[in-house]
Design a protein around this motif. Structure first.
Motif, mmCIF file in Angstrom:
data_model
loop_
_atom_site.group_PDB
_atom_site.id
_atom_site.type_symbol
_atom_site.label_atom_id
_atom_site.label_comp_id
_atom_site.label_asym_id
_atom_site.label_seq_id
_atom_site.Cartn_x
_atom_site.Cartn_y
_atom_site.Cartn_z
ATOM 1 N N ASN A 100 0.463 7.984 7.344
ATOM 2 C CA ASN A 100 -0.654 8.010 6.596
ATOM 3 C C ASN A 100 -2.079 8.097 7.222
ATOM 4 O O ASN A 100 -2.996 8.740 6.851
ATOM 5 C CB ASN A 100 -0.820 6.838 5.513
ATOM 6 N N GLU A 140 6.141 12.812 3.586
ATOM 7 C CA GLU A 140 6.348 11.732 2.610
ATOM 8 C C GLU A 140 7.567 11.392 2.087
ATOM 9 O O GLU A 140 8.039 10.442 1.979
ATOM 10 C CB GLU A 140 5.236 11.603 1.571
ATOM 11 N N GLN A 145 6.884 -2.325 -4.958
ATOM 12 C CA GLN A 145 5.345 -2.221 -4.532
ATOM 13 C C GLN A 145 4.597 -3.278 -4.917
ATOM 14 O O GLN A 145 4.582 -3.815 -6.214
ATOM 15 C CB GLN A 145 4.927 -0.881 -5.384
ATOM 16 N N HIS A 194 0.858 -1.257 0.169
ATOM 17 C CA HIS A 194 0.131 -0.003 0.031
ATOM 18 C C HIS A 194 1.000 1.171 0.106
ATOM 19 O O HIS A 194 1.771 1.582 -0.884
ATOM 20 C CB HIS A 194 -0.809 -0.087 1.198
ATOM 21 N N LYS A 195 0.832 2.120 1.102
ATOM 22 C CA LYS A 195 1.461 3.420 0.955
ATOM 23 C C LYS A 195 2.800 3.167 1.910
ATOM 24 O O LYS A 195 2.884 2.715 3.047
ATOM 25 C CB LYS A 195 0.546 4.376 1.833
ATOM 26 N N SER A 254 9.881 7.793 1.502
ATOM 27 C CA SER A 254 9.421 7.437 -0.227
ATOM 28 C C SER A 254 10.292 6.512 -0.717
ATOM 29 O O SER A 254 11.314 5.952 -0.294
ATOM 30 C CB SER A 254 9.589 8.704 -0.961
#
Length: 715
Positions: free
Chosen positions: A274, A325, A342, A266-267, A329
């Protein structure tokens, strides 16, 4: 009958010491009587062997100090083979008698009284009793007599105890008896330095290390038996999850030039960036400013009702997330040397991870070690009607509210923990009509009752309707109206709402990435040992998925141990240290804690002294019109050693850091008192708390005599 047997045992042990019989079981005594014993042995070898055997059984059964010396004596008198046979069986029989005696006399009463303290041993025996005992026998960290007694308090079978003890103590017995054969040859200084004797004592020194390695190898072989280990590996480490634990683990691996892959479905940044720490603190800041505007008269200004766009407030929250972020990152970690993918990872076998990329392709990586850092997710209670209630969680509310033009008018917050309390107060300060529903007697139940009450009073003053002892029963929709039905003291209480936030806790993500297939045990979290190893020594877990604390800073702390043990554990392992864990609830007042508070100390039976300092007396707090709160310090009775600290007040989380440092490095309150603190600052509260402790421990008699001395000096 038990009392009579116990009295006889106690009387026998007392007699041994009263008649100084234990002095016979010393090395000096053995040396001085060695020739005499040999004469007896020459005349009656079987009688001496029998008496020795019986004496050894009794010494072991009654847990009398001297078994080690008797083992050396066996080697000196009977030689390696005969001595080994005598000691091996005598020690096991004696240990079993002690085991049976402890079971008969003490097990029922001890288990009833100290069952919680024996929990770890009971669970270990129940899960894998024989191997558990074998490990204890093989690695003599604890005295053997203590193992005999403690095992007697468990449910282990006597026969299992006998044969495992026989096997587990054998290697150690060989070493000691062999040392005894060398002691028998000592007749001069040169004899002491004989190669054989030196080798025996070297073996004694390194035996625990060798035994631990052997035990680990045996256990690992058993665990890995069904799997085929790759000949070569693609990676040194694969990390699953890019929250705090995953990011730190992969960063450390890259820093030491290991080849590491980080997989995130996900993030990047995980829950904290988040959904948790960052967005919640952003909205708390906006809410606090709105609160200060309403109460500007406290500062000599005109109070004003804040006018704002809720959409702009939520946009600021997301802008702050975007500003942070880059720290977490893909680009940054790729630049640090981490291979970031990812996608969704599944552990296929102990050395293989299958990755389903977000692009749709699938790949596999072989790796020497794996760190599971999958995090946690909000708990959604299975209440009737909740699926049609439009419920939100601390994960989903940020994206949902970003779409809104208006603040939720009537908001229900389920749960009185830190997350629920922070959100309830923040939205109330922004202008929502907030009702907080808590099943227990109070919110923030992990804190002392007075601290919890302080937070409740502040939140109620901000307009939060806190309903304690209210059990959520079901959700209903009545046309356009949404209703939460609760039960309170046998009565039904209905609460109409527009939005509801579920904040009743978080649970580890335990499914979907292969734990079930591998047989890795889970119990609310992934079960690990003190090194953060799972069932498989090359697979680790860290962060919320591992517990026991669900804090970002603890996840980062665990990540160091997980990654270092994963990469270098074959050389040296490090036990995760939870001795000093701080945390803060960001309500107003903030509540910050490290170590024990009063209710913990009472529950655990820990003796303590309490020192309090009221922040209402602090100059800087008075100047800031924030003169409310308290510093509570628990210390060892009569000493300045800190057991725990709770601070409730403005910037409590920042003030706590000094006490965290002090506890971590063994600094007491006297050191804090002797440290210069800038005036006027809130940090002086820590110094004044230390001063309160010092005042309570002032040497009154010395001061009395000093007063007389100074009076005399006046003439």
């Amino acid at each position: 009958m038990k009392k009579i047997v116990l009295l006889l045992i106690v009387a026998s042990v007392v007699a041994v010491f009263a008649f100084d019989l234990h002095s016979l079981l010393t090395l000096d005594s053995l040396k001085s009587r060695l020739e005499q014993f040999r004469e007896f042995q020459t005349e009656s070898p079987w009688l001496v062997a029998g008496v020795f055997f019986a004496a050894y059984v009794l010494v072991t059964a009654f847990s009398i100090p001297g078994a080690a010396v008797m083992t050396l004596a066996a080697g000196a008198l009977f030689g390696l083979l005969q001595g080994l046979i005598l000691v091996s069986f005598a020690s096991t029989i004696g240990a079993t008698l002690a085991f049976v005696g402890a079971r008969y006399l003490l097990r029922d009463s001890v288990q009833a009284k100290f069952g919680t303290r024996l929990k770890a041993i009971n669970e270990g025996v129940e899960k894998e009793g024989a191997f558990y005992l074998f490990t204890l026998r093989l690695v003599p960290v604890f005295p053997f007599f203590l193992i005999n007694l403690l095992m007697g308090l468990t449910s282990m079978k006597a026969f299992t105890f006998f044969w495992v003890s026989q096997l587990g103590m054998f290697a150690g017995t060989v070493v000691y008896v062999n040392a005894g054969t060398e002691l028998a040859k000592i007749d001069s200084l040169a004899g002491i330095l004989s190669p054989g004797l030196i080798l025996s004592f070297v073996l004694l020194g390194i035996f625990p290390l060798i035994a631990k390695k052997v035990t680990d190898k045996i256990k690992a072989r058993k665990v890995y038996a069904q799997w085929t280990k790759p000949v070569k590996f693609d990676r040194n480490m694969v990390v699953i999850g890019a929250g705090a634990a995953g990011l730190v683990s992969s960063y450390i691996a890259a820093a030491v030039k290991a080849k590491v892959t980080l997989v995130e479905a996900h993030k990047m940044g995980g829950d904290c960036l988040n959904f948790g720490c960052v967005p919640s603190k952003a909205i708390i800041k906006s809410a606090k400013l709105a609160h200060q505007m309403r109460h500007a008269d406290k500062y000599g200004l005109h109070a004003a009702t804040p006018s704002f766009s809720f959409k702009a407030v939520m946009a600021r929250v997301h802008d702050i997330i975007k500003a942070i972020e880059p720290h977490d990152s893909v680009e940054r970690y790729t630049g640090l040397g981490v291979d970031v993918i990812q996608g969704y990872a599944t552990i296929v076998d102990p050395w293989t991870v299958e990755i389903k990329h977000n692009s749709g392709e699938t790949s596999r990586l072989t790796t020497r070690s794996i760190v599971i850092a999958a995090g946690a997710q909000p708990v959604v209670p299975p209440l009737p009607g909740i699926e049609t209630s439009g419920y939100l969680t601390s994960d989903t509310l940020w994206d949902e509210f970003e779409k809104r033009d208006d603040l939720p008018k009537r908001l229900v917050v389920l749960g009185g923990g830190p997350i629920g309390s922070e959100l309830a107060q923040a939205f109330a300060r922004l202008g929502s009509q907030v009702t907080q529903v808590e099943l227990g007697d109070r919110i923030m139940v992990r804190e002392d009752p007075e601290i919890s009450a302080m937070a409740m009073d502040s939140m109620r003053a901000d307009g939060v309707n806190i309903l304690t002892q209210h059990k959520a029963v079901r959700f209903e929709r009545r046309g356009d109206q949404k209703v939460l039905v609760t039960e309170h003291q046998g009565n039904t209480v209905e609460i109409e709402f527009d939005d509801v936030i579920c904040a009743v806790g978080r649970k580890a993500r335990l499914t979907g990435y292969g734990l079930e297939k591998l047989g890795i045990e889970t119990n609310r979290t992934v079960v690990t040992n003190e090194y953060l190893e799972t069932l498989y020594p090359n697979i680790f877990a860290a962060g919320d998925v591992a517990g026991p604390y669900q804090f970002t800073h603890v996840a980062a702390h665990q990540a160091w141990y997980a990654s270092v043990n994963a990469l270098f554990g074959h050389l040296k392992k490090f036990k995760a240290d939870y001795s000093v864990i701080p945390w803060t609830t960001f309500t107003d007042p903030e509540v910050a804690r490290v170590g024990l508070n009063e209710q913990d100390a009472k529950e655990q039976g820990v003796a303590y002294e309490l020192t309090r300092y009221g922040i209402d007396d602090l100059d800087r707090a008075i100047a800031d019109s924030d003169a409310h709160g308290v510093v509570k310090v628990l210390t060892v009775p009569g000493k300045d050693k800190i057991l725990g600290v709770t601070i409730a007040g403005v910037h409590a989380g920042d003030l706590l850091a000094e006490f965290v440092l002090a506890m971590k490095h063994g600094l007491g309150l006297n050191k804090i008192l002797g440290t210069i603190h800038t005036y006027p600052t809130l940090a002086e509260a820590n110094k004044y708390a230390a001063g309160e402790w010092k005042r309570a421990h002032a040497p009154e008699k010395v001061l009395l005599w000093l007063g007389k001395y100074h009076a005399w000096r006046l003439g």
